[in-house]
Scaffold this motif. Structure first.
Motif, PDB file in Angstrom:
ATOM      1  N   ARG A  49      21.226  31.491  31.630  1.00 63.05           N
ATOM      2  CA  ARG A  49      22.049  32.668  31.801  1.00 63.05           C
ATOM      3  C   ARG A  49      23.191  32.696  30.781  1.00 63.05           C
ATOM      4  O   ARG A  49      23.541  33.748  30.235  1.00 63.05           O
ATOM      5  N   MET A 474      49.818  36.771  34.719  1.00 61.37           N
ATOM      6  CA  MET A 474      49.852  35.377  35.160  1.00 61.37           C
ATOM      7  C   MET A 474      51.264  34.806  35.210  1.00 61.37           C
ATOM      8  O   MET A 474      51.516  33.870  35.962  1.00 61.37           O
TER       9      MET A 474
ATOM     10  N   LYS B  67      39.426  43.646  39.860  1.00 63.53           N
ATOM     11  CA  LYS B  67      38.923  42.366  39.396  1.00 63.53           C
ATOM     12  C   LYS B  67      39.961  41.518  38.660  1.00 63.53           C
ATOM     13  O   LYS B  67      39.742  41.047  37.562  1.00 63.53           O
ATOM     14  N   SER B  68      41.108  41.371  39.287  1.00 60.98           N
ATOM     15  CA  SER B  68      42.120  40.504  38.694  1.00 60.98           C
ATOM     16  C   SER B  68      42.023  39.119  39.330  1.00 60.98           C
ATOM     17  O   SER B  68      41.549  38.965  40.443  1.00 60.98           O
ATOM     18  N   THR B  69      42.469  38.123  38.602  1.00 60.26           N
ATOM     19  CA  THR B  69      42.425  36.777  39.162  1.00 60.26           C
ATOM     20  C   THR B  69      43.824  36.216  39.276  1.00 60.26           C
ATOM     21  O   THR B  69      44.016  35.032  39.440  1.00 60.26           O
ATOM     22  N   GLY B  70      44.806  37.098  39.161  1.00 63.21           N
ATOM     23  CA  GLY B  70      46.182  36.656  39.001  1.00 63.21           C
ATOM     24  C   GLY B  70      46.766  35.770  40.083  1.00 63.21           C
ATOM     25  O   GLY B  70      47.007  34.586  39.861  1.00 63.21           O
ATOM     26  N   MET B  72      46.092  34.279  43.130  1.00 67.48           N
ATOM     27  CA  MET B  72      45.590  33.019  43.684  1.00 67.48           C
ATOM     28  C   MET B  72      45.697  31.892  42.660  1.00 67.48           C
ATOM     29  O   MET B  72      46.145  30.791  42.965  1.00 67.48           O
ATOM     30  N   ASN B  73      45.265  32.186  41.430  1.00 69.23           N
ATOM     31  CA  ASN B  73      45.318  31.147  40.396  1.00 69.23           C
ATOM     32  C   ASN B  73      46.751  30.749  40.089  1.00 69.23           C
ATOM     33  O   ASN B  73      47.039  29.606  39.778  1.00 69.23           O
ATOM     34  N   ILE B  76      47.989  28.408  42.801  1.00 66.95           N
ATOM     35  CA  ILE B  76      47.419  27.069  42.646  1.00 66.95           C
ATOM     36  C   ILE B  76      48.062  26.357  41.454  1.00 66.95           C
ATOM     37  O   ILE B  76      48.430  25.184  41.535  1.00 66.95           O
ATOM     38  N   ARG B  94      40.875  33.258  51.457  1.00 67.18           N
ATOM     39  CA  ARG B  94      41.823  32.725  50.472  1.00 67.18           C
ATOM     40  C   ARG B  94      42.834  31.814  51.159  1.00 67.18           C
ATOM     41  O   ARG B  94      43.247  30.786  50.598  1.00 67.18           O
ATOM     42  N   LEU B 167      29.190  39.412  44.267  1.00 70.37           N
ATOM     43  CA  LEU B 167      29.938  38.333  43.604  1.00 70.37           C
ATOM     44  C   LEU B 167      31.439  38.527  43.768  1.00 70.37           C
ATOM     45  O   LEU B 167      32.225  37.647  43.476  1.00 70.37           O
ATOM     46  N   PHE B 168      31.851  39.736  44.161  1.00 73.77           N
ATOM     47  CA  PHE B 168      33.281  40.021  44.235  1.00 73.77           C
ATOM     48  C   PHE B 168      33.678  40.531  45.617  1.00 73.77           C
ATOM     49  O   PHE B 168      32.899  41.179  46.312  1.00 73.77           O
ATOM     50  N   VAL B 327      31.617  29.247  48.260  1.00 75.54           N
ATOM     51  CA  VAL B 327      31.496  28.535  46.987  1.00 75.54           C
ATOM     52  C   VAL B 327      30.049  28.078  46.781  1.00 75.54           C
ATOM     53  O   VAL B 327      29.485  28.203  45.698  1.00 75.54           O
ATOM     54  N   GLN B 330      27.416  30.783  45.518  1.00 78.80           N
ATOM     55  CA  GLN B 330      27.639  31.522  44.276  1.00 78.80           C
ATOM     56  C   GLN B 330      26.443  31.496  43.320  1.00 78.80           C
ATOM     57  O   GLN B 330      26.040  32.543  42.810  1.00 78.80           O
ATOM     58  N   LYS B 334      24.586  34.852  42.094  1.00 80.30           N
ATOM     59  CA  LYS B 334      24.486  35.234  40.679  1.00 80.30           C
ATOM     60  C   LYS B 334      23.046  35.564  40.324  1.00 80.30           C
ATOM     61  O   LYS B 334      22.759  36.554  39.658  1.00 80.30           O
ATOM     62  N   GLY B 338      21.262  39.080  39.383  1.00 81.94           N
ATOM     63  CA  GLY B 338      20.485  39.198  38.150  1.00 81.94           C
ATOM     64  C   GLY B 338      21.260  38.819  36.917  1.00 81.94           C
ATOM     65  O   GLY B 338      20.898  39.163  35.800  1.00 81.94           O
ATOM     66  N   TYR B 339      22.383  38.100  37.109  1.00 86.44           N
ATOM     67  CA  TYR B 339      23.123  37.619  35.937  1.00 86.44           C
ATOM     68  C   TYR B 339      22.352  36.520  35.240  1.00 86.44           C
ATOM     69  O   TYR B 339      21.805  35.663  35.873  1.00 86.44           O
TER      70      TYR B 339
END
Lengths: 527, 339
Positions: A49, A474, B67-70, B72-73, B76, B94, B167-168, B327, B330, B334, B338-339
């Motif tokens: 992939r 961020m 679709k932000s990942t701000g 939580m990351n 951490i 979360r 996935l999201f 987790v 995943q 995926k 079809g990724y």
């Protein structure tokens, strides 16, 4: 300030803002549960992939780069070198899509090409089904990204045309017509600029994630994204970003080998006049074609966007919830662009001069950082700077400025390199022989000669700081977000009118700042 | 030369101004909150808190839909020197992840009384409030509306259903919950059957809802706010709480979750904010807002489109197990996408 001191200043700033945070992240990508391991990389590279997605990303970036260059270079020549009417207005108009978040551009085109879009209401569903099917996929992704990033090529072409020596063109004109002169003399002379622009577009479109996701074209950055969003695994996310950086490194090496040495011999003076192409009978048809192009690619989607935000209420609301962040955005971007020009100019100068052995490392580092996703740099900055002893940096906008320096120095540095390639070294050399100190030589000879390049660098830096999302989201101090962050966070379930109004405000604000800058320059010149 | 000195002075002054003006304050009467609930809904609540208590709220918002990942990351990454006092998550998974990573600390708010035990962490690491229900959104032209998520695998609806990318977002949680409930084999069979039944994938719940409203598909599985929003706009859709029959698995409810950060710089203000968010009044506001969230406290006033929690058959959910499963599945998801 001596040359050596300046060099180490650049190295120190870029290390603090970029190198150390990235080393911290790379370290995490090779340490799994406290042990040294390449498992993130091996599992990434052994997956089919990964390769399929990389192929997608490279295809998207290559096609976008080709399209942007094929459109951007002729447009740049038309707008900078000919007597076409409305040149300035057209240049500003065609730059607008670069100011709007790419995702919004994709959305406004969806309002036009989608099944229920403008096309559907004008030509019926039979046609809109075809446009919609084309739009969702590689075609639409290339289309939106080309419109968004083409201005980079156009602007750089315009800037470099302003610095070439007209004498060569004059000689050429004695024997041939303009098309031949353009092809054999003018374009080869600005090749460093064009290749730089092409490389930037390639990197920008390869790193872009929002537009292809919206248009259902799976690309490689999604790998790093899901590692962050689903697993919160910084090591694996960094590992997944590294292939992008490796491709970048290959690109730079190719450029080192081919383009730069070729153009090295073409350095010319820029102090005498400017040769303008007279379009004569072609003026009207070319103007019409350019206007149609500007109308369909910029005015039409913007109009659709404005039409969707047509209520006064939407603007009142947008202004009341976002005015403070808009002001902050502009202040951050002005300071950011100025710092970027300062550090980028010095870094570009040292890369161009190749006097210090580390010049390759400097070039590689800045471009490497430019290619990495903002989230990776952002987490790296937090890891490095979020400590009680460095609170003054992490809890203030200084951290955002560091992020800008890390991510965007490549832009101003590379623009400087291409600018300096067109200034004969003899001038600085003779000043050196006359005993003028280095700083004075820079300030009194090199800087004035590179003015157009510096101006473009500042504008490009300003635009990229203003539209930055990945790093800012961020690291911004709580409560003090930027306009782009605010628009983005309001997009989830915010009313479409509000989002459209915010985007229009962003465009208006940038135009106001640029207009004010332009007016200030003019007033200063008159005095 | 002079000009450059002026520019330099200007930059330094601007920089100093920035530092002074936009510093994230420590030691003042402030509370720092990171928020994953959509900003349009969470910001008004936080403004009310500010007005009512005089405590200044400094917030960082995130957006899952875009679709932000701000946030939580960031939480951490900031673990060793926390900047946030409170995290307002839009779902409890979360919260579980943060608990496992040792980023949160227990706090049992007096206002958590009355919230059913299934929606709180037994040790007080997080508390749920105002839930989204995962519902079927159905176009009104469909007469015999589906009433179970099994409709996705029913040949009657072949090619007529759409679901957001698993996935999201909340769809991921929903699928993970099914894996926990049914076991891996049955859940995988279900997913496979969905594929064979021609279920299409959209980018988000919002888009799924639009596709159903525009008649391109008959139904989808979305959050109840996606459905209520379109209904309030007068679009031809209705909302069905799925699997309410006697043998039904029940409707999945995903509450917001609020938690105190370990080592928070302003813990006492953080607790005040948590108390405020867990109040009946906040639940009432979130029920009437466009997010149309279902109050978890008994006896809270709500709009007509919503159902009282006591009238909904809810799906049993083991949050720690779902967080783990999420987790685990995943790679499968995926591949499925079809990724």
């Amino acid at each position: 300030m001596g040359k050596r001191l300046a060099f180490w200043l650049v190295v120190a700033v870029l290390s603090a803002a970029g190198l150390l945070p990235i080393l911290y992240m790379l370290w995490r990508s090779v340490s799994v549960n406290g042990h040294l391991s390449l498992s993130y990389y091996s599992s990434l590279l052994s997956s089919e992939r990964t390769w399929a997605l990389l192929a997608h990303s490279i295809t998207l970036a290559t096609l976008t780069t080709i399209a942007s260059t094929l459109i951007g270079v002729p447009l740049g020549i038309l707008l900078a070198k000919t007597d076409l009417p409305l040149r300035k207005a057209l240049a500003v108009t065609l730059t607008l899509p670069l100011l709007i978040p790419p995702y919004i551009n994709a959305l406004s085109w969806f309002y036009i090409l989608g099944r229920d879009g403008v096309i559907a209401s004008l030509m019926g569903n039979a046609v809109s089904n075809i446009t919609s099917a084309w739009y969702f996929g590689l075609g639409g992704s290339v289309f939106v990204l080309t419109i968004t990033f083409m201005p980079v090529v156009m602007l750089l072409t315009m800037a470099y045309l302003g610095t070439i020596n007209p004498e060569l063109e004059e000689v050429g004109r004695l024997f041939s017509k303009w098309p031949a002169v353009l092809a054999r003399i003018t374009v080869p002379m600005i090749l460093p600029g064009i290749s730089l622009a092409a490389m930037l577009v390639f990197l920008l479109s390869m790193g872009e994630f929002g537009v292809p996701t919206f248009l259902r074209y799976d690309v490689f950055p999604v790998e790093s994204f899901t590692q962050f969003s689903a697993f919160y695994n910084f090591g694996a996310a960094t590992a997944a970003a590294v292939p992008l950086a490796v491709i970048t490194a290959i690109l730079i090496s190719l450029e080192w080998i081919f383009v730069r040495d070729r153009t090295y011999r073409l350095k010319t003076a820029s102090d005498s006049g400017f040769l303008r192409i007279e379009l004569k009978g072609w003026k009207r048809p070319i103007l019409i074609i350019t206007l149609i192009f500007a109308f369909t690619t910029v005015i039409l989607p913007l109009t659709v966007l404005v039409a969707r935000s047509m209520t006064l209420d939407a603007y009142r609301k947008a202004l009341s919830i976002a005015h403070d962040s808009l002001l902050r955005s502009i202040v951050y971007a002005v300071v950011g662009a100025t710092l970027l020009v300062g550090i980028g100019f010095l870094s570009g100068y040292f890369i161009h001069k190749r006097e210090f052995r580390l010049w390759r490392a400097l070039d590689l580092l800045t471009i490497f950082l430019f290619a990495l996703p903002g989230t990776v740099i952002g987490v790296g900055l937090i890891g490095l700077w979020n400590r009680p002893s460095t609170d003054l940096i992490y809890t203030t906008p200084l951290i955002i400025l560091m992020g800008y320096l890390a991510k965007y120095t490549a832009l101003t540095s590379r623009i400087t390199v291409s600018t300096l390639a067109q200034i004969p070294p003899s001038m600085e050399e003779s000043a050196r022989l006359a005993g003028v100190r280095w700083l004075n030589r820079i300030m009194q000879i090199v800087v004035p000669l590179s003015k157009p390049g510096i101006l473009v660098a500042w504008i490009v830096g300003f635009i990229f700081c203003l539209r930055d999302l990945g790093i800012t989201i961020m690291v911004y101090p709580p409560g003090y977000d930027t306009f782009t962050v605010r628009t983005f966070t309001l997009m989830a379930n915010g009313s479409p009118q509000l989002i459209a109004a915010l985007s229009v405000m962003m465009v208006a604000a940038v135009l106001l700042v640029m207009g004010a800058g332009w007016a200030a320059v003019h007033i200063l010149r008159r005095r | 030369m002079k000009k450059w000195i002026w520019i330099l002075i200007l930059v330094v002054v601007a920089g100093a101004f920035l530092l002074w003006r936009f510093r994230s304050g420590r030691g003042e009467n402030v509370v720092v909150v990171y928020v994953s609930e959509d900003r349009v809904f969470s910001e008004p609540i936080l403004r009310d808190f500010e007005r009512e208590t005089g405590i200044k709220v400094k917030a960082i918002y995130d957006t899952e839909e875009a679709k932000s990942t701000g946030v939580m990351n960031r939480l951490i990454a900031e673990k060793d020197n926390p900047q946030a006092d409170v995290y307002w998550a839009n779902e409890p998974i979360r919260a579980e992840v943060l608990k496992q990573k040792g980023i949160t600390t227990p706090y049992i708010s007096p206002n958590a009384d009355g919230i059913p035990d299934g929606f709180k962490d037994p040790e007080g690491y997080w508390t749920g409030f105002s839930a989204r229900a995962r519902v079927l959104i159905v176009n009104t032209r469909v007469h015999d509306a589906p009433s179970s998520i099994m409709a996705f695998v029913d040949p009657q609806w072949k090619g007529k259903a759409v679901i957001a990318n698993p996935l999201f977002g909340t769809t991921t949680v929903h699928i993970a919950a099914l894996f926990v409930l049914w076991g891996d084999d049955s859940a995988k069979k279900f997913m496979q059957a969905m594929k064979e039944n021609g279920v299409k994938i959209s980018t988000s719940n919002g888009e799924s809802a639009d596709l159903v409203a525009s008649g391109e598909f008959d139904f989808s599985l979305v959050d109840n706010d996606d459905a209520v929003n379109r209904m309030r706009q007068g679009q031809p859709v209705k909302m069905v709480f799925p699997d309410q029959g006697e043998d039904g698995i029940g409707c999945l409810l995903l509450p917001n979750a609020v938690m105190l950060i370990k080592g928070a710089p302003h813990p006492s203000n953080g607790k005040k904010l948590i108390d405020y968010l867990l109040s009946k009044e906040t639940e009432r506001k979130l029920a009437f807002a466009d997010c149309a969230q279902i109050p978890l406290h008994p006896g809270v006033e709500m709009p007509a489109e919503l159902k009282d929690i006591s009238q909904i058959k809810t799906m049993e959910i083991d949050y720690p197990a779902v967080a783990k499963k999420l987790v685990e599945i995943q790679p499968f998801l995926k591949e499925w996408v079809g990724y």
